[in-house]
Design a protein around this motif. Sequence first.
Motif, PDB file in Angstrom:
ATOM      1  N   UNK A 120      17.083  51.283  16.699  1.00  0.00           N
ATOM      2  CA  UNK A 120      16.484  51.324  15.368  1.00  0.00           C
ATOM      3  C   UNK A 120      16.544  52.766  14.868  1.00  0.00           C
ATOM      4  N   UNK A 121      16.149  52.954  13.629  1.00  0.00           N
ATOM      5  CA  UNK A 121      16.160  54.293  13.032  1.00  0.00           C
ATOM      6  C   UNK A 121      15.239  55.230  13.816  1.00  0.00           C
ATOM      7  N   UNK A 173      18.453  39.734   7.887  1.00  0.00           N
ATOM      8  CA  UNK A 173      17.980  41.105   7.864  1.00  0.00           C
ATOM      9  C   UNK A 173      19.015  42.102   8.367  1.00  0.00           C
ATOM     10  N   UNK A 174      18.796  43.359   8.046  1.00  0.00           N
ATOM     11  CA  UNK A 174      19.670  44.450   8.459  1.00  0.00           C
ATOM     12  C   UNK A 174      19.567  44.652   9.967  1.00  0.00           C
ATOM     13  N   UNK A 175      20.711  44.970  10.610  1.00  0.00           N
ATOM     14  CA  UNK A 175      20.720  45.163  12.068  1.00  0.00           C
ATOM     15  C   UNK A 175      19.863  46.349  12.488  1.00  0.00           C
ATOM     16  N   UNK A 176      19.653  47.309  11.605  1.00  0.00           N
ATOM     17  CA  UNK A 176      18.829  48.468  11.954  1.00  0.00           C
ATOM     18  C   UNK A 176      17.351  48.107  12.026  1.00  0.00           C
ATOM     19  N   UNK A 177      17.004  46.891  11.677  1.00  0.00           N
ATOM     20  CA  UNK A 177      15.611  46.469  11.781  1.00  0.00           C
ATOM     21  C   UNK A 177      15.200  46.096  13.184  1.00  0.00           C
ATOM     22  N   UNK A 178      16.164  45.926  14.087  1.00  0.00           N
ATOM     23  CA  UNK A 178      15.843  45.579  15.466  1.00  0.00           C
ATOM     24  C   UNK A 178      15.625  44.097  15.688  1.00  0.00           C
ATOM     25  N   UNK A 179      16.040  43.252  14.729  1.00  0.00           N
ATOM     26  CA  UNK A 179      15.938  41.794  14.867  1.00  0.00           C
ATOM     27  C   UNK A 179      14.522  41.376  15.289  1.00  0.00           C
ATOM     28  N   UNK A 180      13.534  41.792  14.492  1.00  0.00           N
ATOM     29  CA  UNK A 180      12.135  41.495  14.802  1.00  0.00           C
ATOM     30  C   UNK A 180      11.830  40.001  14.694  1.00  0.00           C
ATOM     31  N   UNK A 213      12.631  51.390   7.986  1.00  0.00           N
ATOM     32  CA  UNK A 213      12.181  50.147   8.619  1.00  0.00           C
ATOM     33  C   UNK A 213      12.989  48.924   8.205  1.00  0.00           C
ATOM     34  N   UNK A 214      13.696  48.997   7.093  1.00  0.00           N
ATOM     35  CA  UNK A 214      14.573  47.928   6.585  1.00  0.00           C
ATOM     36  C   UNK A 214      13.996  46.525   6.825  1.00  0.00           C
ATOM     37  N   UNK A 215      12.856  46.272   6.186  1.00  0.00           N
ATOM     38  CA  UNK A 215      12.264  44.934   6.276  1.00  0.00           C
ATOM     39  C   UNK A 215      13.117  43.942   5.500  1.00  0.00           C
TER      40      UNK A 215
END
Length: 635
Positions: free
Chosen positions: A184-185, A222-229, A259-261
Amino acid sequence: MKKFQSKMHSLRFLSIFLALCFAFKLSFSSPGPYVMRISCGARQNVHTKPTNTLWYKDFAYTGGIPTNGTRPTFISPPLETLRYFPLSEGPENCYNIKRVPHGHYSVRIYFGLVADPSFDNEPLFDVSVEGTLIYTLQSGWSIHDDEGVFVEALVFLEDGTASLCFHSTGHGDPAILAIEILQVDDRAYYFGTGYGQGTILRTHKRLSCGAKNSQFDVDYSGDRWGGDRFWNSILTFGQGSDNSISTQKSIKQASIRPNVYPEALYKSAIVSTAEQPDLTYSVDVEPNQNYSIWLHFAEIDSSITGEGQRVLDILINGDVAFPGVDIVKMAGGINSALVLNKTVAINGRTLTITLQPTKGTSAIINAIEIFEVLVAESKTVPEEVKALQSLKDALGLPLRLGWNGDPCVPQQHPWSGTDCLYDKTSNKWVIDGLGLDNQGLRGFLPNEISHLRHLQSINLSGNSIKGPIPSALGLVTALEMLDLSYNSFNGSIPESLGQLTSLRILNLNGNSLSGRVPVALGGRLLHRASFNFTDNAGLCGIPGLRTCGPHLSVGAKVAVGFGALVALLLIATCLTCWWKRRQNILRAQRIAAREAPYAKARTHFSRDVQMARHHGQENSKNTRTAAENGPPLLT
């Protein structure tokens, strides 16, 4: 016509230019986030539906036993294998994943159930990440369709590896279904003072308010940088006077770094009613811990069209954390995302979030995230960890002792037989004691033990350790107690042990040591030191042991050895000469024996000849004498 051709030429040039710019941007854009997913126990890579997600095979990361497993709930990935860790392989077992780029990661560990009725179907154990205890499984975790089937934490990984450990608590064998390490970021979930490499955020609760289904980021596109929450759906806070609403309109200011929610997160919400305007959400937490709370808003209620129509006070455990929140004003309009964050200390066991409208007749909220803020444990000095690993290999430590992960952390689960001390100078843990007596060890003591420079006591008695005592032990200058008794050590006692000026107890009895006890050790027997050298048949030099012969230097020993070798060569030469001479004599005697009859005949003949000659000579002599004297006289 010429103008048309000129325009076409310009358009063609512009399209080429734009294509080149796009290609240039792609070539120099930052790479996507690092992703590592492991299907525990799998012998081949696995792709899972419906997203065709790749899970790598489980190879060379850890010990344990791979077997068939079952998914506790629909939240778990659809995988058919897992890896479990019986207590016979030690109380601590770890996945050590290498070549992980430096960065900030969402680490998620899914728990599984062994597909065998003879196994306890709900093991309870502790989980640590990078040496910090982050979670303890609670009874009943496998029957709840919520986040209880996995643990997730945001952690900085700095040394190119990820260490994920499972600690037995005596109730079943830890069983792991899958592991995800998702980058993640670097500033994801930044919460202000205290944020950074020394902090771990463990996901305690993540809710999508008003959503009908629980979903992952990937389900939300969602964006991959979100960590697939994972977002657990909640339709009501249980007050009986709130409602779920949703919209299909676009949401602004949602999917932005760090956080790219996902935008879809803000398309549903829970709204209170005029009869009960307050919204309250409560959750059980660990006492005396800090929690970082993230509240998500978007004004999607069609009855709200502008600023000032809904204003909220937001309270956390009765204290106003955010006064006068006007969502439309703060977000920049309706259908725009707003995220508020507050980190608070919780003394009790309950965290309560209350939204009170100060303008308008109702409150609204779209999503809630609650993280437990954990201070990352300081690790053990790396050099000492390597030394212990060398010791583990050389001594052949049994699996039941474990010795996986970090020796000193988490503090609730140190390695068996090690004593740890926190070193304030380096801000790391060090090893100050080893107690491995009567453990059935059969290897040898390696020189790497000298890297444990903070050791004050070593007890390896009652084992079957063989080989010499390493002279490198003399470098462990803090050593006060050394007990190597009742082993199979041989050779001499190293002179270097005399350098251990803090040594007060030395037990070397019951071994096969030989030679002279170093003078520096023997001399300290009169200074209240407790040294035991008995039951070593070859030792000498102090009272209670046999008397040593003259003490020779190394040069003298070499000279004596050389002289002995020369004397041995001379004796061998003399013996060889005597033997050859003896053989010659014996050979001559044998030849003489064969020629004896002929020699006897020749001897008799020579004697007869000599006697005949002698007789003739006598007669001739008598005749001459008679002639000279005349005829004999007559009487």
